[in-house]
Design a protein around this motif. Sequence first.
Motif, PDB file in Angstrom:
ATOM      1  N   GLU A   1       0.821  -1.212   0.000  1.00  0.00           N
ATOM      2  CA  GLU A   1       0.000   0.000   0.000  1.00  0.00           C
ATOM      3  C   GLU A   1       0.858   1.267   0.000  1.00  0.00           C
ATOM      4  O   GLU A   1       0.533   2.252  -0.649  1.00  0.00           O
ATOM      5  N   ALA A   2       1.967   1.210   0.729  1.00  0.00           N
ATOM      6  CA  ALA A   2       2.868   2.368   0.767  1.00  0.00           C
ATOM      7  C   ALA A   2       3.379   2.666  -0.637  1.00  0.00           C
ATOM      8  O   ALA A   2       3.454   3.815  -1.069  1.00  0.00           O
ATOM      9  N   ARG A   3       3.726   1.600  -1.383  1.00  0.00           N
ATOM     10  CA  ARG A   3       4.226   1.794  -2.755  1.00  0.00           C
ATOM     11  C   ARG A   3       3.175   2.458  -3.633  1.00  0.00           C
ATOM     12  O   ARG A   3       3.484   3.314  -4.449  1.00  0.00           O
ATOM     13  N   LYS A   4       1.920   2.043  -3.480  1.00  0.00           N
ATOM     14  CA  LYS A   4       0.849   2.655  -4.281  1.00  0.00           C
ATOM     15  C   LYS A   4       0.774   4.153  -3.973  1.00  0.00           C
ATOM     16  O   LYS A   4       0.672   4.975  -4.879  1.00  0.00           O
ATOM     17  N   HIS A   5       0.820   4.494  -2.683  1.00  0.00           N
ATOM     18  CA  HIS A   5       0.758   5.909  -2.308  1.00  0.00           C
ATOM     19  C   HIS A   5       1.926   6.672  -2.927  1.00  0.00           C
ATOM     20  O   HIS A   5       1.757   7.749  -3.474  1.00  0.00           O
TER      21      HIS A   5
ATOM     22  N   LEU B   1       0.103   7.648   4.285  1.00  0.00           N
ATOM     23  CA  LEU B   1       1.353   6.902   4.461  1.00  0.00           C
ATOM     24  C   LEU B   1       1.891   7.108   5.879  1.00  0.00           C
ATOM     25  O   LEU B   1       2.315   6.166   6.550  1.00  0.00           O
ATOM     26  N   LYS B   2       1.833   8.338   6.330  1.00  0.00           N
ATOM     27  CA  LYS B   2       2.326   8.639   7.679  1.00  0.00           C
ATOM     28  C   LYS B   2       1.529   7.852   8.715  1.00  0.00           C
ATOM     29  O   LYS B   2       2.105   7.248   9.632  1.00  0.00           O
ATOM     30  N   GLY B   3       0.217   7.829   8.542  1.00  0.00           N
ATOM     31  CA  GLY B   3      -0.639   7.120   9.492  1.00  0.00           C
ATOM     32  C   GLY B   3      -0.324   5.636   9.542  1.00  0.00           C
ATOM     33  O   GLY B   3      -0.199   5.041  10.623  1.00  0.00           O
ATOM     34  N   MET B   4      -0.165   5.038   8.347  1.00  0.00           N
ATOM     35  CA  MET B   4       0.129   3.605   8.299  1.00  0.00           C
ATOM     36  C   MET B   4       1.461   3.318   8.978  1.00  0.00           C
ATOM     37  O   MET B   4       1.607   2.356   9.741  1.00  0.00           O
ATOM     38  N   ALA B   5       2.453   4.185   8.657  1.00  0.00           N
ATOM     39  CA  ALA B   5       3.797   3.962   9.210  1.00  0.00           C
ATOM     40  C   ALA B   5       3.779   4.130  10.727  1.00  0.00           C
ATOM     41  O   ALA B   5       4.478   3.410  11.451  1.00  0.00           O
ATOM     42  N   ALA B   6       2.961   5.091  11.225  1.00  0.00           N
ATOM     43  CA  ALA B   6       2.891   5.308  12.673  1.00  0.00           C
ATOM     44  C   ALA B   6       2.336   4.065  13.359  1.00  0.00           C
ATOM     45  O   ALA B   6       2.823   3.643  14.405  1.00  0.00           O
ATOM     46  N   THR B   7       1.316   3.469  12.744  1.00  0.00           N
ATOM     47  CA  THR B   7       0.735   2.262  13.317  1.00  0.00           C
ATOM     48  C   THR B   7       1.761   1.133  13.372  1.00  0.00           C
ATOM     49  O   THR B   7       1.785   0.334  14.291  1.00  0.00           O
ATOM     50  N   MET B   8       2.628   1.083  12.356  1.00  0.00           N
ATOM     51  CA  MET B   8       3.633   0.016  12.295  1.00  0.00           C
ATOM     52  C   MET B   8       4.916   0.391  13.050  1.00  0.00           C
ATOM     53  O   MET B   8       5.884  -0.365  13.038  1.00  0.00           O
ATOM     54  N   ASN B   9       4.967   1.571  13.629  1.00  0.00           N
ATOM     55  CA  ASN B   9       6.162   2.065  14.326  1.00  0.00           C
ATOM     56  C   ASN B   9       7.380   2.262  13.423  1.00  0.00           C
ATOM     57  O   ASN B   9       8.513   2.036  13.848  1.00  0.00           O
ATOM     58  N   TYR B  10       7.168   2.644  12.181  1.00  0.00           N
ATOM     59  CA  TYR B  10       8.294   2.970  11.310  1.00  0.00           C
ATOM     60  C   TYR B  10       8.575   4.464  11.449  1.00  0.00           C
ATOM     61  O   TYR B  10       8.068   5.281  10.667  1.00  0.00           O
ATOM     62  N   GLU B  11       9.401   4.815  12.434  1.00  0.00           N
ATOM     63  CA  GLU B  11       9.526   6.223  12.793  1.00  0.00           C
ATOM     64  C   GLU B  11      10.180   7.091  11.720  1.00  0.00           C
ATOM     65  O   GLU B  11       9.805   8.248  11.533  1.00  0.00           O
ATOM     66  N   GLN B  12      11.180   6.508  11.019  1.00  0.00           N
ATOM     67  CA  GLN B  12      11.850   7.308   9.977  1.00  0.00           C
ATOM     68  C   GLN B  12      10.867   7.710   8.880  1.00  0.00           C
ATOM     69  O   GLN B  12      10.900   8.832   8.375  1.00  0.00           O
ATOM     70  N   VAL B  13      10.008   6.762   8.512  1.00  0.00           N
ATOM     71  CA  VAL B  13       9.003   7.056   7.483  1.00  0.00           C
ATOM     72  C   VAL B  13       8.058   8.144   7.988  1.00  0.00           C
ATOM     73  O   VAL B  13       7.734   9.096   7.278  1.00  0.00           O
ATOM     74  N   VAL B  14       7.644   8.016   9.244  1.00  0.00           N
ATOM     75  CA  VAL B  14       6.710   8.987   9.826  1.00  0.00           C
ATOM     76  C   VAL B  14       7.315  10.390   9.781  1.00  0.00           C
ATOM     77  O   VAL B  14       6.671  11.343   9.337  1.00  0.00           O
ATOM     78  N   ALA B  15       8.595  10.503  10.208  1.00  0.00           N
ATOM     79  CA  ALA B  15       9.227  11.819  10.306  1.00  0.00           C
ATOM     80  C   ALA B  15       9.289  12.503   8.936  1.00  0.00           C
ATOM     81  O   ALA B  15       8.946  13.681   8.793  1.00  0.00           O
ATOM     82  N   LEU B  16       9.696  11.736   7.918  1.00  0.00           N
ATOM     83  CA  LEU B  16       9.842  12.316   6.583  1.00  0.00           C
ATOM     84  C   LEU B  16       8.475  12.635   5.983  1.00  0.00           C
ATOM     85  O   LEU B  16       8.254  13.744   5.460  1.00  0.00           O
TER      86      LEU B  16
ATOM     87  N   VAL C   1      10.136  11.318  -1.991  1.00  0.00           N
ATOM     88  CA  VAL C   1       9.486  10.087  -2.460  1.00  0.00           C
ATOM     89  C   VAL C   1      10.531   8.997  -2.690  1.00  0.00           C
ATOM     90  O   VAL C   1      10.350   7.848  -2.292  1.00  0.00           O
ATOM     91  N   ASP C   2      11.642   9.386  -3.332  1.00  0.00           N
ATOM     92  CA  ASP C   2      12.708   8.402  -3.579  1.00  0.00           C
ATOM     93  C   ASP C   2      13.234   7.821  -2.276  1.00  0.00           C
ATOM     94  O   ASP C   2      13.444   6.613  -2.147  1.00  0.00           O
ATOM     95  N   THR C   3      13.454   8.712  -1.299  1.00  0.00           N
ATOM     96  CA  THR C   3      13.983   8.247  -0.011  1.00  0.00           C
ATOM     97  C   THR C   3      12.970   7.329   0.675  1.00  0.00           C
ATOM     98  O   THR C   3      13.332   6.268   1.183  1.00  0.00           O
ATOM     99  N   LEU C   4      11.694   7.740   0.648  1.00  0.00           N
ATOM    100  CA  LEU C   4      10.661   6.899   1.256  1.00  0.00           C
ATOM    101  C   LEU C   4      10.588   5.539   0.564  1.00  0.00           C
ATOM    102  O   LEU C   4      10.426   4.510   1.216  1.00  0.00           O
ATOM    103  N   SER C   5      10.730   5.548  -0.766  1.00  0.00           N
ATOM    104  CA  SER C   5      10.690   4.275  -1.499  1.00  0.00           C
ATOM    105  C   SER C   5      11.821   3.358  -1.043  1.00  0.00           C
ATOM    106  O   SER C   5      11.623   2.151  -0.896  1.00  0.00           O
ATOM    107  N   ARG C   6      13.005   3.956  -0.846  1.00  0.00           N
ATOM    108  CA  ARG C   6      14.131   3.134  -0.377  1.00  0.00           C
ATOM    109  C   ARG C   6      13.840   2.591   1.017  1.00  0.00           C
ATOM    110  O   ARG C   6      14.144   1.438   1.329  1.00  0.00           O
ATOM    111  N   MET C   7      13.223   3.429   1.865  1.00  0.00           N
ATOM    112  CA  MET C   7      12.896   2.968   3.222  1.00  0.00           C
ATOM    113  C   MET C   7      11.907   1.805   3.155  1.00  0.00           C
ATOM    114  O   MET C   7      12.043   0.812   3.866  1.00  0.00           O
ATOM    115  N   VAL C   8      10.913   1.941   2.263  1.00  0.00           N
ATOM    116  CA  VAL C   8       9.906   0.882   2.135  1.00  0.00           C
ATOM    117  C   VAL C   8      10.569  -0.411   1.647  1.00  0.00           C
ATOM    118  O   VAL C   8      10.270  -1.495   2.140  1.00  0.00           O
ATOM    119  N   SER C   9      11.510  -0.272   0.699  1.00  0.00           N
ATOM    120  CA  SER C   9      12.210  -1.464   0.216  1.00  0.00           C
ATOM    121  C   SER C   9      13.016  -2.113   1.336  1.00  0.00           C
ATOM    122  O   SER C   9      13.091  -3.342   1.435  1.00  0.00           O
TER     123      SER C   9
END
Lengths: 120, 539
Positions: free
Chosen positions: B13-17, B48-63, B93-101
């Motif tokens: 879902e993050a990738r779609k966003h 995306l921020k909301g989903m990442a917060a639920t999963m505790n992915y803090e770096q994604v949330v911050a960006l 977006v590029d950085t977030l994509s790398r984080m998701v990968s």
Amino acid sequence: MSRTVMIIDDSLFIRKILCGILAENGYTVTAEAASGIEAMKNLRTSHPDIILLDIILPDSNGLDLLASIIKTCPTSKVVICSAIGQEQVMKKSLDLGATAFIQKPFTPEKVADVLKSLED
Amino acid sequence: MDLSPYRDLFVSEARKHLSTFSELIVQLEDSPNDSASIDELFRHAHSLKGMAATMNYEQVVALAHLMEDQLSRIREGNYRLPPALADILLEGVDTLSRMVSAIESGSDTHEDTTRLLGQLEAFRPETEARSPLQGDLPEEEAQESAALAPREFREKDAFQSVRIKTELLDHLVNITGELITNRHYLAESIRVAEATECHKPLQQLTTLLRSLRDEVFKARMLPFTVIAERFPRLVRDLARKQGKEVHFQLTGKEIKLDRGILEEIAEPIVHILRNAVDHGLETAAERTAAGKPGSGLITLTVIRDKEHVEIIITDDGHGMEPEELKLKAVEKGIISPEQAARMTAQEALNLVCAPGFSTATAVSDISGRGVGMDAVREAVHTLSGTLAIQSQHGQGSRFILRFPLTISIIHALIVQCGSFEIAFPLNVVTRTMELQPSDIRKESGGATFLYEGVALPLRRLRQALNLPPPAGAEAAYQAVVVCHVGTSLLAFAVDRIFGQQEIFVRPLRAPLSLLHGVSGATVTSDGRVLFVADAAALA
């Protein structure tokens, strides 16, 4: 007896994680819907105890949908899930008859707390 | 609560966003007055921020949070998206994509986002361009943007689809291919045994296999948009780097193609687009001087019919001059001045695909490999496709890539050559013939025969495949396969023509992939290996 819940949210991720949280807390998810149309179709045949509703859906005005849900299932408790920054919408939802709200982003604990408050 | 079971869902879902987010930014730069797009951008970052917060992915949330902040400023201040902010957001977006990968692969690598976060925090739209959104628009344009239909950007995700691994799909294709080969063997056995009672079940089997093949291939099809979503961004970034103004139009991105083809053509298309921006289009000043609009136009159009799909890339730049191309090819020693003199304008345009022609041996950012137009043509041929180039001096160029819809199962003409059975894909075969020895003229440049009034070169397939000539007396007639290779015709002399068959082609792996003139192979049910001829390489 475990209580029945319907989840209305267009994000599959959110629906599944809510399913997980609800199951852990002893609730039974009887239906899921990704859109307002899907939700209303489902609610014509089953009336869950609790309905979790994402107020922003692709095909519906959230508040109109809420009104239809309350009309169709007057006994169900509707919990609005919405993001920060939607305070106006939340207030209107409560006025329309929603029982509680869960603010996104949520943690499993927050969801469990809100559900528990419905029991009281 | 154990959140790990939700990781795959989060990733998809993050990738779609993210992909919609980056598409929207590029789109917004084209039509900066589209305030609905700003809202959508904001919501994608927010979800995306909301989903990442639920999963505790803090770096994604911050960006995602800072990106959302910037968008909210634009939205509240009614500003246009400044290009400098678009750059930062795309980098986000590029950085977030790398984080998701990284999340997907379960690695602990942390992105250093200090600089990017700092930039996002410090950026103020006012400092870039103080251009209020409303008020300074020509009325027409304002109406146009208001008339745009609100886009459906959330996808319905009911239980109507399941996610399966691509290896499983490939496996299904393999089995289907085996079944098809097996059916040919069965049919042959039934024919030899004269078992007429088997005809009806065989016919039913044939029908069923055909629908199985069609369904399995349908499952492998993906919309062109899978590779195309990065093109607008690519064109935009290249144009910005070159200081050129480019408008990019993409049509037909919903058309579905075989996954195998999509994987292979992305890089060639990137190369053609890169050429179009770098070499095809003029600068705004040059364009204005030539009486053209300052902003160049690059289009990418996908169209399909029952059997083929065409990808057409055009630019409205200065086009190519056949005489200049000839001159350059002569200078580089690719052709002789005599050859150049004999060349038609069309043949001269094809010179850009000659190995060693391209001076720009640019290494592609994406693959890290050097790609030239010769590699593009090669890739297209490997997929049993064709590449046509058209160009009008002063008006622009057009590249047409044409492919069969699927690549793994092809109709082929099976011939014998020495101890080998060779399959010619039917899409290159024009016709088969039987020649009398007296029809064949042996000249200094090689054998030819008269075909529709023209002397057609005749190659011996044995020779082309480095096989010994046949022993014994010469046959009473010569079996010949006429093929079209590029824009010209060519005939191959073979030992015997067996007939048509549907075959399932497997790519060759090393060392077999080094075989000259062969692009793939198939194994028949009785264990014989059948090689697929690459007519272009044999020419």
